[in-house]
Design an enzyme around this catalytic site. Sequence first.
Site, PDB file in Angstrom:
ATOM      1  N   ARG A   1      -3.768 -22.907 -36.151  1.00 52.48           N
ATOM      2  CA  ARG A   1      -5.141 -22.860 -36.665  1.00 52.48           C
ATOM      3  C   ARG A   1      -5.700 -24.256 -36.904  1.00 52.48           C
ATOM      4  NH1 ARG A   1      -4.709 -17.883 -40.919  1.00 52.48           N
ATOM      5  NH2 ARG A   1      -3.560 -19.442 -42.111  1.00 52.48           N
TER       6      ARG A   1
ATOM      7  N   ARG B   1       2.709  -6.056 -55.523  1.00 52.60           N
ATOM      8  CA  ARG B   1       3.536  -7.019 -54.796  1.00 52.60           C
ATOM      9  C   ARG B   1       5.008  -6.937 -55.183  1.00 52.60           C
ATOM     10  NH1 ARG B   1      -0.852 -11.401 -55.586  1.00 52.60           N
ATOM     11  NH2 ARG B   1      -1.967 -11.365 -53.608  1.00 52.60           N
TER      12      ARG B   1
ATOM     13  N   LYS C   1      -4.318  -8.754 -41.874  1.00 52.50           N
ATOM     14  CA  LYS C   1      -4.656  -7.784 -42.914  1.00 52.50           C
ATOM     15  C   LYS C   1      -6.137  -7.835 -43.291  1.00 52.50           C
ATOM     16  CE  LYS C   1      -2.588  -8.475 -46.819  1.00 52.50           C
ATOM     17  NZ  LYS C   1      -3.687  -8.860 -47.727  1.00 52.50           N
TER      18      LYS C   1
END
Length: 336
Positions: free
Chosen positions: A250, A215, A137
């Site tokens: 990651r 949200r 995003k």
Amino acid sequence: MSHSIMESNGEGGKMKANRRRTSYVLLLFTIAMQLVMPYPTAAEAAPSDVNSSNRSRSRLISWGFQAMDRRKHKKAGWFISTIFEDVNPINRETTNDILEDKRKKSEVEEDTQIQEVSYNQDKARKIIIMGGPASGKGTQCEWIASKYNLVHLSTGDMLREAVKNGLENGVGAVAKSFMDEGRLVPDDIMVKIVTDRLSQPDCRGRGWLLDGFPRTRAQADALSALGVTPDSFLFLNAPDETLIGRVVGRRMDPETGKIYHMQFNPPPEKILSRLTQRSDDTKEKMISRLSQFHDNVSSVRQFYEDILVEVDASLSPNAVAIQVEEAINPRTLQMS
């Protein structure tokens, strides 16, 4: 002292006289050039020749007028322009045509500028984008905001700005009190912060990209009640397994701050030993975050069902951007 002032005044008078004489010399030169330059007749000359001759004379007229103090020599300027017109009727008519064309062109350019401003304001895009953690995003928001010149608004940035700029009794101060206690900021406070930001001139003029808000269904209802109506609701969708794999792989280099991925962007072997993993980049915590995300987003997606565009976020960033562009442009065309 009075003697020096008189001398100064005398010198100033001489300078004015010299400038006046220079103006008259330039003016006489202009008249002389005007009289000696041959004129093409209307029957003999091609339109381009007439226009070329008239442009040259127009420049001479301009030089003559610039050489004069218009406040003191308006009559002289009128007299000279009358001579020029009487000497050549073709010049007078063509000059009038040129001036009229310039006036019309200026009006058209001004109208066009006004229409462009109105068009930009009328077509200002209003987009909500949502996606799970590691859905890409942030990358897409950066691209969309740059591509369409939108104001990118994330709840974190807006909250920090409100706290920073909030007065003692303002909404920012209220939000700060909740944050200091480690509690979530209530919906009514968040909605107030968001709507205040959306009402600012940059958002109203350029349009906005609302990142990750609302949200919950309650927040969506509150925004709608206050007149916030987006044109598109973009949902970046990807399987949970894909998102988990992006997060778990990651790694960060503590010396440079650079982020690597063990599969998609592997680090050099020589730095493997010093790489670190964020505490929340684990499979267990990612599963918990995704569960919470899905519980909230389903009701929000249902609220914006009519303008919902689902994008396959499992693809490469460029492929996702192509989908996003195809989704945004048709929505904009439907606004007209």
